[in-house]
Design an enzyme around this catalytic site. Structure first.
Site, mmCIF file in Angstrom:
data_model
loop_
_atom_site.group_PDB
_atom_site.id
_atom_site.type_symbol
_atom_site.label_atom_id
_atom_site.label_comp_id
_atom_site.label_asym_id
_atom_site.label_seq_id
_atom_site.Cartn_x
_atom_site.Cartn_y
_atom_site.Cartn_z
ATOM 1 N N ARG A 90 -4.940 -6.747 18.178
ATOM 2 C CA ARG A 90 -4.533 -7.033 19.554
ATOM 3 C C ARG A 90 -5.672 -6.645 20.499
ATOM 4 N NH1 ARG A 90 0.642 -3.819 21.492
ATOM 5 N NH2 ARG A 90 -0.928 -2.173 21.278
ATOM 6 N N PHE A 133 1.278 -9.141 15.991
ATOM 7 C CA PHE A 133 1.924 -9.502 14.732
ATOM 8 C C PHE A 133 3.135 -10.409 14.947
ATOM 9 C CE2 PHE A 133 0.236 -5.139 13.365
ATOM 10 C CZ PHE A 133 -0.972 -5.694 12.979
ATOM 11 N N GLU A 265 -6.240 20.868 2.144
ATOM 12 C CA GLU A 265 -7.046 20.398 3.261
ATOM 13 C C GLU A 265 -7.236 21.532 4.252
ATOM 14 O OE1 GLU A 265 -6.267 15.991 4.357
ATOM 15 O OE2 GLU A 265 -4.307 16.822 3.892
ATOM 16 N N ASP A 284 3.645 12.519 1.901
ATOM 17 C CA ASP A 284 2.305 12.017 2.187
ATOM 18 C C ASP A 284 1.370 12.159 0.993
ATOM 19 O OD1 ASP A 284 0.310 10.939 3.929
ATOM 20 O OD2 ASP A 284 -0.501 12.942 4.239
ATOM 21 N N HIS A 289 -0.388 10.655 -4.636
ATOM 22 C CA HIS A 289 -1.608 11.213 -5.236
ATOM 23 C C HIS A 289 -1.315 12.167 -6.392
ATOM 24 C CE1 HIS A 289 -3.472 9.328 -1.940
ATOM 25 N NE2 HIS A 289 -3.529 10.336 -1.109
#
Length: 535
Positions: A90, A133, A265, A284, A289
């Site tokens: 956009r 979209f 992290e 997450d 993972h």
């Protein structure tokens, strides 16, 4: 030497020269060998003519990973001259505006050196289609643009659609691709869709998302990106296990005490508040993972490394995973509070911009799992992930049982721990083996030492980024490193009961930023007589 002998030598030399001239090249011999893996590095896998349509080109993922990876593939000669890239966003942009964005992303984040001639060729195939979209007209224009690119650049109707957008937009984009007819091409061409995680937020939503995509694209054309599976060290798990006879005989409950899989992290949520809150660390990271890493570590050897054989073995493991009976004692969750990171003060999770003060989203999650099969019965697998921890590190540690008998006094081995094989996924990719050795001196004293293999020191060539490998796999149509829908559903079946339990427990336990998580995670390990590895 007689004249006759000289004549024979001349004839042999002429025959040898003639044979060399007509002998097949290395590439021809490899190509002619039906047993040779076509992915052999002597035959670089080069994508054929195609267009990659990238939705979400203004996001961090596109700028920091995808666009640089495309350039790196081109720089390595793995994209055809006619390769074309179409950005959709956009923005009131022209082609040159998107080209400038790509140029800036490449200069800032590309792994390989910048070469003007490579950029010039790549930039000739960069196009931009503005729109939202929900805008039918924008997708009609996209369809016309793709048809024109086919004619002018010879891309043969081969399209890949990369949805680097929030999951809520997947249905509308897929429906637009169906409506305009670009989701299906003529015979001999291919159309593929690439979906970034998360693949839903629970089992029901994952099935709903799959129903939407499978109504338009066949399963063989759906590529679910889990970038961890593209990392060299993750792929090396299979090489380490199945190319060596050193480890596999002891890769079982008879020798392994437990397995720890960690993704830590040292950063906070950054600008991801809108995505992260309500998702949390377990959805997450663990659902995708870490459970994929667990499957690779625990699976039986596949009959081959094609996609179906690998998936069958991973699915067997995921089906065999068992949750602990007492989730309160065998799981832990927390969220970072204010503290210090890298010598700087940082705010807590609920003080981050965009996070409500009454949020119950966790930034740390740890769970204990077991695998009910002959190889792993009774061996716990501990999975943990968190933000604002002591440092950034991802590793798989296979911790072995202690020797059943030690012919030493207690004083001689008091600082001897468990043998361990540690696979470092990031940041210092490699493998470490920890074992006991005698300390130099006249006395018998045994302590732990480490033997280290580092990718950067053992191989001259640098490892490609995960997205380089995965993008090339998409364009070639090579699916082994992409999770199948069945794997996604099995992972959610493991995590959903834990999430439902946590939803009844109130807010997560706070832990100071810069530490290694909440006290409950240490208590979880202590109940089993174990401790987390010091990272």
């Amino acid at each position: 030497m007689t004249q006759q002998e000289q004549g024979v030598q001349v004839e042999e030399a002429v025959a040898a020269a003639s044979a060399a001239a007509t002998a097949p090249t290395t590439e021809e011999r490899v190509a002619a060998n039906p047993l040779r893996d076509p992915r052999d590095k002597r035959l670089p896998r080069v994508a054929g003519p195609c267009v990659l349509v990238l939705f979400g080109v203004t996001g961090d993922l596109a700028r920091k990973k995808l666009l640089p990876a495309i350039y790196d593939l081109a720089n390595r000669g793995l994209l055809p001259p006619g390769f074309s890239l179409v950005g959709f966003a956009r923005r009131d942009w022209q082609d040159q505006d998107f080209a400038q964005l790509t140029y800036d992303a490449v200069k800032a984040n590309a792994r390989t050196p910048f070469r003007e001639e490579v950029w010039r060729q790549l930039s000739e195939g960069i196009f931009f289609c503005p729109g939202e979209f929900t805008d039918d007209g924008a997708f009609d224009a996209l369809a016309m643009m793709l048809a024109e690119i086919d004619e002018t650049r010879g891309t043969g109707g081969n399209y890949g659609f990369y949805l680097s957008v929030p999951p809520k937009f997947f249905p509308v984009v897929v429906e637009q691709l169906k409506r305009t007819g670009v989701a299906h091409g003529p015979a001999g061409s291919w159309r593929r869709v690439v979906i970034e995680k998360p693949f839903g937020h629970n089992l029901a939503s994952a099935r709903e998302l799959n129903a939407i995509t499978s109504a338009v694209f066949p399963e063989s054309s759906v590529f679910r990106i889990d970038h961890y599976l593209g990392k060299e060290t993750v792929q090396n798990i299979m090489a380490l296990r199945f190319a060596n006879n050193l480890f596999e005989p002891i890769w079982n409950r008879g020798y392994v005490d437990h397995v720890q899989i960690t993704m830590a992290e040292d950063i906070g949520i950054g600008g991801r508040a809108g995505y992260y809150d309500g998702i949390g660390a377990a959805r997450d990271v663990i659902q995708n993972h870490l459970l994929q890493l667990l499957a690779l570590v625990a699976m039986e050897d596949p009959t081959s490394f094609d996609a179906d054989a690998l998936r069958r073995e991973k699915e067997k493991v995921l089906r065999a995973v068992q949750l602990p009976h007492d989730l309160a004692r065998s799981t832990a969750r927390g969220r970072y509070a204010a503290g210090w990171q890298g010598g700087e003060p940082v705010v807590g999770y609920t003080e981050e911009e965009g996070i409500p003060a009454d949020s119950v989203t966790e930034t740390y999650a740890a769970i204990k799992l077991e695998i009910a099969n002959r190889r792993w019965a009774g061996v716990p697998f501990y999975l943990r992930t968190g933000k604002r921890l002591g440092r950034r590190v991802t590793e798989v540690a296979v911790v072995f049982q202690k020797a059943p008998h030690l012919p030493f006094s207690k004083d001689e081995t008091e600082i001897l721990g468990h043998n361990a094989l540690v696979i470092r996924v990031q940041p210092d990719e490699g493998v470490t083996v920890r074992f006991g050795s005698k300390v130099p001196g006249t006395a018998m004293e045994v302590r732990d030492v480490s033997m280290d293999f580092a990718y950067g020191e053992s191989f001259m060539e640098s490892s490609p980024e995960a997205y380089e490998r995965l993008l090339l796999d998409v364009l070639i149509g090579d699916p082994p490193l992409f999770p199948h829908q069945r794997e996604v559903e099995l992972s959610w079946k493991i995590l959903d009961p834990i999430e439902e339990f946590w939803a009844t427990q109130g807010p997560p336990e706070d832990y100071p930023a810069g530490t290694w998580g909440p006290a409950s995670a240490d208590e979880m390990m202590a109940r089993d007589g174990r401790v987390w590895r010091r990272l």
